[in-house]
Scaffold this active site. Sequence first.
Site, PDB file in Angstrom:
ATOM      1  N   HIS A  30       5.066 -22.669 -49.411  1.00 49.46           N
ATOM      2  CA  HIS A  30       4.210 -21.726 -48.693  1.00 49.46           C
ATOM      3  C   HIS A  30       4.813 -20.310 -48.713  1.00 49.46           C
ATOM      4  CE1 HIS A  30       1.224 -20.720 -45.509  1.00 49.46           C
ATOM      5  NE2 HIS A  30       2.166 -19.877 -45.128  1.00 49.46           N
ATOM      6  N   GLU A  31       6.069 -20.216 -48.306  1.00 48.56           N
ATOM      7  CA  GLU A  31       6.695 -18.887 -48.259  1.00 48.56           C
ATOM      8  C   GLU A  31       6.874 -18.319 -49.663  1.00 48.56           C
ATOM      9  OE1 GLU A  31       6.589 -17.619 -45.465  1.00 48.56           O
ATOM     10  OE2 GLU A  31       6.410 -19.438 -44.253  1.00 48.56           O
TER      11      GLU A  31
ATOM     12  N   GLU B  52      -2.214 -14.934 -46.737  1.00 44.51           N
ATOM     13  CA  GLU B  52      -2.221 -16.371 -46.486  1.00 44.51           C
ATOM     14  C   GLU B  52      -2.939 -17.109 -47.620  1.00 44.51           C
ATOM     15  OE1 GLU B  52      -0.443 -17.314 -43.995  1.00 44.51           O
ATOM     16  OE2 GLU B  52      -0.951 -19.433 -43.755  1.00 44.51           O
TER      17      GLU B  52
END
Lengths: 507, 507
Positions: A266-267, A305
């Site tokens: 995700h990061e 996101e």
Amino acid sequence: MTQQASLAALQERVAAVNDVLNAVSVLTWDSRTMMPTDGAETRGLQIATLTRLARDLLLAPETEKALEEAERATEGFGQDAAERRMVQQTRQAVEHHKRVPVSLIQERAALRTVAQAAWIDARSKSDFAVFSPYLARTIALSRAYADCIGWNEHPYDAMVSIYEPGETAASLKELFTTLRAGLQPILDAARARPQPRSDFLFRDFPEEGQRAFGLSLAERLGYDFRRGRLDTTVHPFEVSFTRNDVRITTRYNRNYLPASIFGTAHETGHGLYEQGVDAAHTRTTLATDLVGLYAVGGTSFGAHESQSRLWENHIVRSQTFWQRHFSDLRKHFPDQLGDVSADEFYRAVTRVEPGFIRVEADELTYDFHIMLRADIECALMDGSLAVDYLPEAWNAAIRRDLDLVVPDDARGVLQDVHWSTGYIGSFPTYTIGNVMGAQVMDTLCGRNPSLGDAITAGHYGILADELRTRIWQHGRRFTRDELLERETGRPLDPGPYLHYLRSKYAA
Amino acid sequence: MTQQASLAALQERVAAVNDVLNAVSVLTWDSRTMMPTDGAETRGLQIATLTRLARDLLLAPETEKALEEAERATEGFGQDAAERRMVQQTRQAVEHHKRVPVSLIQERAALRTVAQAAWIDARSKSDFAVFSPYLARTIALSRAYADCIGWNEHPYDAMVSIYEPGETAASLKELFTTLRAGLQPILDAARARPQPRSDFLFRDFPEEGQRAFGLSLAERLGYDFRRGRLDTTVHPFEVSFTRNDVRITTRYNRNYLPASIFGTAHETGHGLYEQGVDAAHTRTTLATDLVGLYAVGGTSFGAHESQSRLWENHIVRSQTFWQRHFSDLRKHFPDQLGDVSADEFYRAVTRVEPGFIRVEADELTYDFHIMLRADIECALMDGSLAVDYLPEAWNAAIRRDLDLVVPDDARGVLQDVHWSTGYIGSFPTYTIGNVMGAQVMDTLCGRNPSLGDAITAGHYGILADELRTRIWQHGRRFTRDELLERETGRPLDPGPYLHYLRSKYAA
């Protein structure tokens, strides 16, 4: 002054603001990864001073003068010329900050300190009443802030606009209605199926192996370690100090392997976006959120996101990924994963199981957690929900959407840090990210049939190149909706997202 | 405005400057310990912007107004009242910075970047001619800088005053004459003795054990890890971001154990000084060098060095220390040090052996390296030595003082980074630190006879308490000479230092 000189003068002012805001980011990163415990108080003062200086630089008469000259110089430029955008964004930010009095900024900052302490206390006691007066005050100051910024239909519009320009209470309501209707049958179908085996995810996974796999994962996805690093923290995040130094963080749960793997993926997605911003945008408004006073290259919270969720869910949480890479993971944990197949691993990490905690939620239930929070924020902002009734409203929504009874406030209304830090209006951007990520992925795969084959073959560079060309490189030059229009031909559309979830979870 | 209000107004301005300078320190620490390689360029811009903002804050009309009111308010205060000192220090800094035009600051900053690159290149080729034109320009700009600041007897006085207020070319000449005369016979006596065994220092010492011992060493000396941390870097340093966050760094040479042990002890000494500054001085001029634009609690470079050298040499490089703690070190390296006694270890780490490299020098030859550099800086500043003749002057001095023939520029005139970064005038503070450290130690031990016993018994807290009370807590309230007068009854005096070296090396 020549056209070029007046643009350069403005750019010099903006570059200084960007430098200061990047310094704030360094201080924040340090405070969450490296800082010794007792450094917190003076670090807070340092960050406050720098943030104030950034605002002062923006509102200084020299900036106004440079801005006016630059406005005249760019009058003849095309609407989406980078130079014109830079000037417009600076003007918009100056007008925004002019409207917010220093006294309100100070009140909000002072409240944040005590509200966070109260929230920590309340959560440890699982007693909403301890936090309730601070939340009431936070809402009151948010309302005052919204009134300063200005709004037409709903005070929530002003708050959301800081994180996701273009979205409003009304647009979110429409999006959520479509999503709820689409998600519910997929969730019902998934819940009707027997649960896959997942016991092996909870075995003993020493940090060293998790970290080694995480580093190789980030690199595999295209993250550049000459311009980044991976550290350990409590609440993982990504932060950039220009595209040349983009840092990601994760946490290692020794008895639950997926946390660090998907957290790191995700990061990494966030990090790829920032590393991919055009070098020419460095220290300009196209890499600085002058309204939010945050040095960032992504064009909105939701757009950011979208990239993290795309890499996390569409790539790393996919069946083909684990068919190809599970053997790498097993090399790090031969004992722990020796009796597990790639498909078993994939099914375990995509199992659907409604729970109370947002950050532990699976792909199908995650958005229900978000929509619940956004609905509540909206109702708090217009006064239709009083803070005192918040736990009841929360628990009723969890019951309705996930068929669960919330056992206590700690696992309910007190679980997130956001409200205690004054963040009202950022939650919806998580769901927008999911929707946008799927929409972009759908278009890219549709336009380039070989992309799917490349991904299946484990060649992620082609996807990264596509995203860099179409999204990352532009930084903040285009709004989220402009990007979507340019690349997918339409504004935000939940169709591809629901289609993706349906084929993954209800097929 | 009341007296209190006008002081508070000035203090608010100074606090903001301190915050910005502490942020610069965080960015610098990060760049030397954590930053990915490609982050260097934009990080340099960020630091430059923050430093400029600190100067702008200091020279802003609001500061002048607050300063004038505070000057009136403190007229009746005692000469060394903290409030009066704060006002005087601010005035002195404002006048200092007013005298230096921005164009000169920018020229020096621009030169620094290219000069450092040229120095790296020159050193790798061991060819002074590659660096020579950049050094000539550095000297020319330093001379211009000295002329802006102003000086009476010698242009070097202006440069030295930035790092060590009160010292001049003349005072240093006098000090060096005494030191040379005193050091030479001690060095001769030490060289006449047979060399102790030292082969075991060069065995294989994995970093993990070195780091574990270093952490326990720093803690043993009194360093507070709730307000600090120990990291790895190329050129070790200490830096503070207020007394609540004071960081030390070291490097681990796998095949030479003393480097990390005494390096860590040295930086711990610096760290103790900063951690020991009175909390009331936080964010005031008493913890900010407004002239050097550096957030630091120590009152001068020399005073700072006195504390690091005191802990490094008088404590950790002492016979009693290793008699007591060698067994701890051996626990980390049972194989490597199994055949070594505490006394053998002590003799090995205090062996005297003249060499070319300053940072590898023993206690007896170190000051010769420093005095050589200070003499050269002085002669370059007044033009009595031309840059082109520098290698000859250097090599002749090494021959005269240490009886060694310098084999090449890399091991001679090109070994230090200082001149390439524009630092002219800081070298003498290393020797001043040695002298002051011994003078303070001598007085403390003379006044408190139980101190020596406590140190022998391994209770270093009593020494730390003494130093905290007498030196550290005051921060920058007293000058170095005021501190010496208050605590030892006289100004800087090389007597105790020579006495200490004589009893350690010529007994």
